[in-house]
Write an enzyme that holds these catalytic residues in place. Sequence first.
Site, PDB file in Angstrom:
ATOM      1  CE  LYS A 156      43.474  58.653   0.984  1.00 25.93           C
ATOM      2  NZ  LYS A 156      43.433  57.114   1.026  1.00 25.93           N
ATOM      3  CG  ASP A 174      40.358  55.355  -2.976  1.00 26.14           C
ATOM      4  OD1 ASP A 174      39.711  55.514  -4.062  1.00 26.14           O
ATOM      5  OD2 ASP A 174      40.171  54.545  -2.206  1.00 26.14           O
TER       6      ASP A 174
END
Length: 247
Positions: A156, A174
């Site tokens: 991420k 996320d």
Amino acid sequence: MSDLKPSPRRMPKPKAKPAVPAKKVGKALRARTPKPVDRETMIEVFRRLHAANPEPRGELDYTNPYTLLVAVALSAQSTDVGVNKATKNLFPVADTPARMLALGEEGLREHIRTLNFYNTKAKNVIAAAKRLVDEFGGEVPNSVEVLETLPGVGRKTASVVVNIAFGDPRVAVDTHIFRVTNRIPLAITKTPLETQIALEALVPDEFRLHAHHWLILHGRYICKARRPECWRCPINDLCRYPDKTIP
């Protein structure tokens, strides 16, 4: 006369309700899970998100690719507001890997002490800075695969950095994006990595660069976890989420 009291009458135990077979539970859940939207609908979803916010940007403060990398790494298990408060005084004195190394782990800890897991984060940031200096001349490489090898940097974080700093149309995922993707649904996925792979394959090219920001902001401020604010959602009529809320 005996002073012994008669034993209380035993009531029969209620019969336990038979357990619902797992197959039936799974079938019921699948029946409530809508199919992902078609391509035409997906295009309209992103067209509306674009119309509402043509130039979306993240809420972390940074000054260059390196401070962006540090800010995103520090944001794990912490709010963007909290990270910005911590980095307000940090980045003026440590805005490059070399200057971060000069500050040192103890000095960094003093700046980020208000953040969750600050000891571990300080250790990782310093270790990553050393690798950037030793192996990349102090520059942040434009590569998710390379960035993922740095301490404290996952898929991420790496995807956010290359997307914002270098304009690489990656879709970092996320909890907000995972939730929104599966609620609309744009795709049905089980993990953030599955979600990223699906979105990067499905989101139309013209919207992919900003898709990460549109979805995260939508999840943060409208399609909230506990109670989505469906009554003010710009894609309410396109979304197939079965438990829409009313004010």
